[in-house]
Design an enzyme around this catalytic site. Structure first.
Site, mmCIF file in Angstrom:
data_model
loop_
_atom_site.group_PDB
_atom_site.id
_atom_site.type_symbol
_atom_site.label_atom_id
_atom_site.label_comp_id
_atom_site.label_asym_id
_atom_site.label_seq_id
_atom_site.Cartn_x
_atom_site.Cartn_y
_atom_site.Cartn_z
ATOM 1 N N ASP A 187 39.370 40.115 35.458
ATOM 2 C CA ASP A 187 38.611 40.681 34.329
ATOM 3 C C ASP A 187 39.368 40.517 33.016
ATOM 4 O OD1 ASP A 187 37.909 43.412 36.564
ATOM 5 O OD2 ASP A 187 36.892 41.487 36.371
ATOM 6 N N GLU B 189 26.982 41.795 34.268
ATOM 7 C CA GLU B 189 28.111 42.675 33.916
ATOM 8 C C GLU B 189 29.066 41.924 32.992
ATOM 9 O OE1 GLU B 189 29.652 43.476 37.838
ATOM 10 O OE2 GLU B 189 30.251 41.411 38.140
HETATM 11 C C1 6LW Z 1 34.361 44.521 37.136
HETATM 12 C C2 6LW Z 1 33.217 43.579 37.079
HETATM 13 C C3 6LW Z 1 33.759 42.530 37.965
HETATM 14 O O1 6LW Z 1 34.104 45.786 36.602
HETATM 15 O O2 6LW Z 1 34.406 43.150 39.001
HETATM 16 O O3 6LW Z 1 34.318 40.279 38.214
HETATM 17 C C4 6LW Z 1 34.579 44.544 38.631
HETATM 18 N N1 6LW Z 1 33.699 41.284 37.646
HETATM 19 O O4 6LW Z 1 32.932 43.036 35.821
HETATM 20 C C5 6LW Z 1 35.960 44.985 39.029
HETATM 21 O O5 6LW Z 1 36.853 43.954 38.710
#
Ligand code: 6LW
Length: 496
Positions: A16, A171
């Site tokens: 991240d 996300e």
């Molecule tokens: C994070 C989300 C994700 O909040 O995994 O790879 C979660 N993306 O964006 C935890 O790393």
């Protein structure tokens, strides 16, 4: 252990990534989950060679993880520089939710957190419009205007995009003003092999957003490539103002389906703009062709002999690190760990470790177990770890894989102080059933030769087996009494 112009630019479990540029300096921060201190922060001048300069959340008033499960705690951060201050927003999914900290020096100290109950989701992003209004965008994808001083919302949250039709888990949003447009970049597909990066653009920070017809701009799903699960990205301009993408990926090893053991690591890829849309270049290992002079890699010392009064920033513990349990002041030149009656199977074992950052590596530590019991471990979580430990006049190799726990090998030791070793060797896939690596433990008594006690299959310490968001951590621990370590060596490659 600096990078030599190659991907991953930040190896080991550093997922991240959020990156920002301030003049000629670059800073990058990553998730840290149940580990304390949290949110490692790095500095670079060339986007390739990075040095950890601290941890953003390094004291209990910022970071409470007592209720954090493995892979709970601190999720994705966003790091930005605005109005002369560094600002980092992230989510403690186990205690308190979204929080904002600020600093004038990114190496710290960072402020105590402003809690942000008005922020309606994880993966919070910060962006400012021309009037100085702060727009906070979160997974989903929703958005709310924020007063960062008070943490209060300046209006109702609103959904601004739900990502590409049919893709799950929109996300990791990041909002940028580039040229005539506001760009909203997200991850979608989930952080495993279906991971992808998509982007949309619009006339205002709140849209309306028009998806890029060429989405996703980055994915390795369904592609034979040594880097998989590419996603969760942040855009940044290089020293020559060209565009680059920092993002997470994994390096599965072994046969089918491939097991990744280092967690999700941070990679870099070039970006070109075509018709007002970013086009991500190939993800390559060799970055020596990057179009600007590269700094000399920062060579990390192999040995940490714990001579300082504080531990170096790459050392992490589980959920907290009370001075009375973990200190280098008790016996100068030694790391002293005082057990709180827990084994590696517990989530509060006294543990000090560093991320495994290489597919083959060698680690060792000189232990004084005359007043207690403890050892050297390779840990993924409390249900998946291998260790070599001094217990009651002998050394044992213990393996915990899910519900199974067994002593794999043991031998008596006469000395009270001796060296424990672990050698991790990447295995080229020997057919579809081979594991990614082997994990070999050994012991060397004073004046004696090192003897290998046991070699274990590394696939059982992989995310494909254990699940979760972290990666392997190699560290020292105490389970009974007081255990001391004179030094800890870590070197890439399978031997000292
Ligand atoms: C994070 C989300 C994700 O909040 O995994 O790879 C979660 N993306 O964006 C935890 O790393």
């Amino acid at each position: 252990m600096g990078n030599t112009a190659s991907n991953p630019i930040v190896p080991g479990f550093h997922p991240d990534p959020s990156v920002c540029r301030v003049g000629e300096d670059y800073y990058l921060a990553c998730s840290s989950f149940e580990y304390f201190p949290g949110v490692p922060i790095f500095h670079s001048r060339d986007l390739v060679n990075w040095r950890q300069i601290g941890n953003v959340l390094d004291r209990p008033s910022q970071l409470r993880l007592s209720r954090a499960s493995s892979s709970g705690g601190i999720y994705a951060p966003t790091l930005r520089h605005h109005d002369g201050r560094f600002r980092l927003i992230t989510t403690n999914v186990s205690e308190g939710g979204n929080l904002l900290v600020t600093a004038t020096d990114p190496a710290g100290p960072w402020s105590d957190p402003v809690m942000l109950p008005a922020v309606p989701g994880i993966d919070p992003d910060l962006a400012w419009d021309e009037e100085g209004t702060c727009w906070c965008t979160v997974a989903g994808v929703a958005q709310v205007r924020l007063d960062l001083e008070t943490g209060k919302a300046l209006g109702e949250p609103a959904r601004v995009w739900s990502g590409t039709r049919g893709a799950k888990a929109p996300e990791a949003p990041h909002l940028y003003r580039i040229g005539a447009y506001w760009y909203l970049m997200i991850a979608e597909g989930g952080t495993e092999r279906g991971h992808a990066v998509s982007i949309a653009r619009g006339p205002t920070p709140s849209g309306p957003f028009e998806p890029n017809p060429a989405n996703p701009i980055l994915t390795h799903r369904g592609v034979e490539h040594p880097v998989q699960s590419t996603g969760h990205a942040d855009l940044v301009q290089g020293p020559d103002d060209s565009w680059w993408l920092a993002f997470l990926g994994t390096r599965p090893g072994g046969g089918t389906p491939g097991w990744h053991v280092l967690g999700r690591e941070t990679f870099l890829a070039p970006v070109e703009w075509t018709n007002g849309w970013p086009v991500v270049g190939e993800v390559v290992t060799d970055l020596s062709g990057i179009p600007w002079p590269l700094d000399e890699p920062v060579a990390e010392p192999v040995r940490d002999d714990f001579d300082g009064t504080a531990l170096r920033p790459h050392w992490i513990s589980l959920r907290d690190r009370p001075e009375e349990l973990v200190t280098t002041r008790d016996r100068p030149g030694w790391l002293t760990l005082r057990a709180r009656g827990a084994s590696l199977d517990a989530d509060d074992v006294v543990f000090v470790g560093r991320r495994q950052q290489h597919l083959s590596c060698f680690a060792s530590a000189l232990i004084d177990a005359t007043e207690g019991e403890g050892g050297l471990a390779v840990r993924l979580d409390e249900h998946h770890h291998y260790g070599i430990e001094a217990v009651d006049g002998e050394v044992r190799v213990v393996a915990r894989i899910g519900p199974l726990r067994t002593v794999v090998a043991s031998r008596p030791v006469s000395a009270g102080t001796f060296e424990l070793t672990v050698r991790i060797a990447e295995q080229r896939p020997r057919g579809p059933r081979g594991g990614p690596d082997t994990v070999s433990f050994g012991v060397a008594e004073p004046g004696g030769a090192a003897t290998d006690l046991a070699t274990l299959d590394g696939r059982y310490l992989s995310t494909e087996v254990a699940g979760g968001f972290t990666g392997r951590v190699i560290g020292m621990y105490a389970t009974v009494g007081t255990v001391r370590f004179a030094w800890f060596d870590y070197v890439s490659g399978g031997s000292r």
